[in-house]
Motif scaffolding. Structure first.
Motif, PDB file in Angstrom:
ATOM      1  N   LEU A 307       0.848  -1.185   0.000  1.00 16.86           N
ATOM      2  CA  LEU A 307       0.000   0.000   0.000  1.00 16.86           C
ATOM      3  C   LEU A 307       0.886   1.238   0.000  1.00 16.86           C
ATOM      4  O   LEU A 307       1.814   1.344   0.816  1.00 16.86           O
ATOM      5  N   ARG A 308       0.626   2.153  -0.887  1.00 23.11           N
ATOM      6  CA  ARG A 308       1.371   3.402  -0.942  1.00 23.11           C
ATOM      7  C   ARG A 308       0.425   4.556  -0.654  1.00 23.11           C
ATOM      8  O   ARG A 308      -0.539   4.781  -1.385  1.00 23.11           O
ATOM      9  N   LEU A 309       0.724   5.267   0.407  1.00 20.83           N
ATOM     10  CA  LEU A 309      -0.110   6.388   0.815  1.00 20.83           C
ATOM     11  C   LEU A 309       0.686   7.683   0.697  1.00 20.83           C
ATOM     12  O   LEU A 309       1.905   7.700   0.917  1.00 20.83           O
ATOM     13  N   GLY A 319      -8.683   8.931   4.418  1.00 15.01           N
ATOM     14  CA  GLY A 319      -7.974   7.913   3.656  1.00 15.01           C
ATOM     15  C   GLY A 319      -7.346   6.855   4.538  1.00 15.01           C
ATOM     16  O   GLY A 319      -7.502   5.656   4.308  1.00 15.01           O
ATOM     17  N   VAL A 320      -6.628   7.270   5.566  1.00 10.64           N
ATOM     18  CA  VAL A 320      -5.959   6.333   6.463  1.00 10.64           C
ATOM     19  C   VAL A 320      -6.991   5.510   7.232  1.00 10.64           C
ATOM     20  O   VAL A 320      -6.836   4.300   7.399  1.00 10.64           O
ATOM     21  N   ASP A 321      -8.025   6.133   7.699  1.00  8.60           N
ATOM     22  CA  ASP A 321      -9.059   5.424   8.446  1.00  8.60           C
ATOM     23  C   ASP A 321      -9.756   4.365   7.581  1.00  8.60           C
ATOM     24  O   ASP A 321     -10.078   3.272   8.057  1.00  8.60           O
ATOM     25  N   ALA A 322      -9.964   4.681   6.302  1.00 10.05           N
ATOM     26  CA  ALA A 322     -10.608   3.728   5.402  1.00 10.05           C
ATOM     27  C   ALA A 322      -9.719   2.510   5.168  1.00 10.05           C
ATOM     28  O   ALA A 322     -10.201   1.358   5.157  1.00 10.05           O
ATOM     29  N   VAL A 323      -8.421   2.725   4.995  1.00 14.27           N
ATOM     30  CA  VAL A 323      -7.495   1.622   4.803  1.00 14.27           C
ATOM     31  C   VAL A 323      -7.438   0.761   6.054  1.00 14.27           C
ATOM     32  O   VAL A 323      -7.442  -0.471   5.994  1.00 14.27           O
ATOM     33  N   TYR A 324      -7.388   1.415   7.230  1.00 19.86           N
ATOM     34  CA  TYR A 324      -7.324   0.689   8.489  1.00 19.86           C
ATOM     35  C   TYR A 324      -8.573  -0.174   8.680  1.00 19.86           C
ATOM     36  O   TYR A 324      -8.485  -1.337   9.090  1.00 19.86           O
ATOM     37  N   ALA A 326     -10.497  -1.404   6.334  1.00 20.41           N
ATOM     38  CA  ALA A 326     -10.485  -2.515   5.384  1.00 20.41           C
ATOM     39  C   ALA A 326      -9.557  -3.629   5.849  1.00 20.41           C
ATOM     40  O   ALA A 326      -9.882  -4.815   5.743  1.00 20.41           O
ATOM     41  N   LEU A 327      -8.393  -3.297   6.389  1.00 19.69           N
ATOM     42  CA  LEU A 327      -7.456  -4.299   6.858  1.00 19.69           C
ATOM     43  C   LEU A 327      -7.986  -5.028   8.078  1.00 19.69           C
ATOM     44  O   LEU A 327      -7.765  -6.218   8.249  1.00 19.69           O
TER      45      LEU A 327
END
Length: 332
Positions: A307-309, A319-324, A326-327
């Protein structure tokens, strides 16, 4: 074959140009001897298969649906007027030679690749060109009356969707190429699974001749012709042809295996086949134990996710909260 392999194989291909089963075997044999097979070309192909250096050039006679008379007329048109310079040039000089079917065969085989960007659009170009000149080759038909009620269609008259209706994917392009030439010449269906092959396969087809009986093998293969029979007990048993870049062979699927993997036995599909040889060496036939779909296998065996942020995105941002989230929802 020992002293002049390219000339020998070109002669064999020309002799069996109308038999795509034999032709496919010859083409694989050519490559297994370290020779190249050059695809058909409207610029370079002759009627029969020819030798170019250490390679065999595919002959127009081998194209399914073209015909020897058309192949000879094409070569004569090229000899008279020189190399073709564009699709329009091909069309103008071959109007009395090519019909829609012949044009489609040339496009699907790759014979016009030097003049086009995409094979599917070249087929559509010819149809449009014919319509502009009023040369569809079909008798005019009386227009069908529109339905009295909007949305009402005459039963039994729905147009059948064909593979030409949508832009061709790389797999579709290879599918048509193999259908008209008998082989994959510009690429191979397994090329897009090299990462999976490296992790999962243990053998290639050319290695089977030196494999011991009952030795487990795993091969990355493309499904070919399928032949099913009924046993005395009324169960379905399958004989399937498979191939890779090194050769062709036939495998046996007993009823219990056939019932389990039949949905994956689709001609043209890339699969990982697990099995054992019933005899030593070249006399042995592969007894299939399991078949896995390469697309599914790739998805299941993917081990790394990168993942590249953007570095400017701070903690707590959307953005970060959405990735967190999903994981957390899909651990592992």
């Amino acid at each position: 074959k020992a002293h002049h392999p390219a000339a020998f194989m070109a002669a064999c291909c020309s002799w069996d140009a109308g038999d795509h089963v034999s032709l496919a075997a010859y083409l694989v044999d050519i490559q297994s001897h370290g020779l190249r097979v050059l695809p058909p070309s409207i610029d370079a192909s002759e009627v029969r298969f020819t030798v170019e250096g250490d390679a065999v050039r595919y002959g127009l006679l081998g194209l399914k649906g073209l015909g020897e008379a058309t192949a000879r007329a094409l070569c004569a048109a090229r000899a008279d007027g020189g190399v073709f310079t564009s699709l329009e040039d091909v069309y103008t000089r071959t109007t009395k030679i090519l019909d829609q079917r012949s044009w489609d065969v040339l496009c699907k085989s790759g014979a016009l690749d030097r003049l086009i960007d995409r094979r599917d659009t070249a087929i559509a170009w010819y149809r449009d060109r014919k319509k502009r000149k009023g040369e569809t080759g079909k008798r005019p038909r009386t227009p069908r009356a529109r339905p009295l009620i909007d949305g009402e269609e005459e039963k039994g008259k729905k147009r059948k969707k064909t593979i030409d209706d949508a832009p061709w994917s790389p797999a579709t392009r290879l599918q048509w190429e193999a259908k008209v030439t008998g082989a994959w010449l510009t690429a191979h269906p397994l090329d897009r699974f090299r990462d999976v092959e490296g992790r999962k396969k243990t053998h290639t087809v050319d290695m089977l001749s030196s494999t011991r009986a009952r030795e487990p093998v795993s091969l990355a293969l493309v499904v070919g012709k399928i032949h099913a029979i009924k046993t005395k007990a009324g169960q379905k048993m399958t004989f399937a042809a498979f191939s890779d870049r090194t050769g062709l062979f036939e495998a046996t699927l007993f009823p219990e295996v056939t019932a389990r993997v039949e949905a994956r036995l689709i001609p043209g599909r890339c699969v990982l086949v697990h099995g054992v040889l019933d005899k030593n060496g070249a006399e042995g036939r592969l007894i299939v134990r399991e078949i896995e779909d390469m697309d599914v296998l790739r998805a299941r065996t993917t081990r790394v996710l990168q993942l590249r942020l953007d570095a400017t995105i701070g903690h707590g941002s959307v953005g970060v909260d959405a990735v967190y989230a999903a994981l957390r929802a899909f651990p592992g």
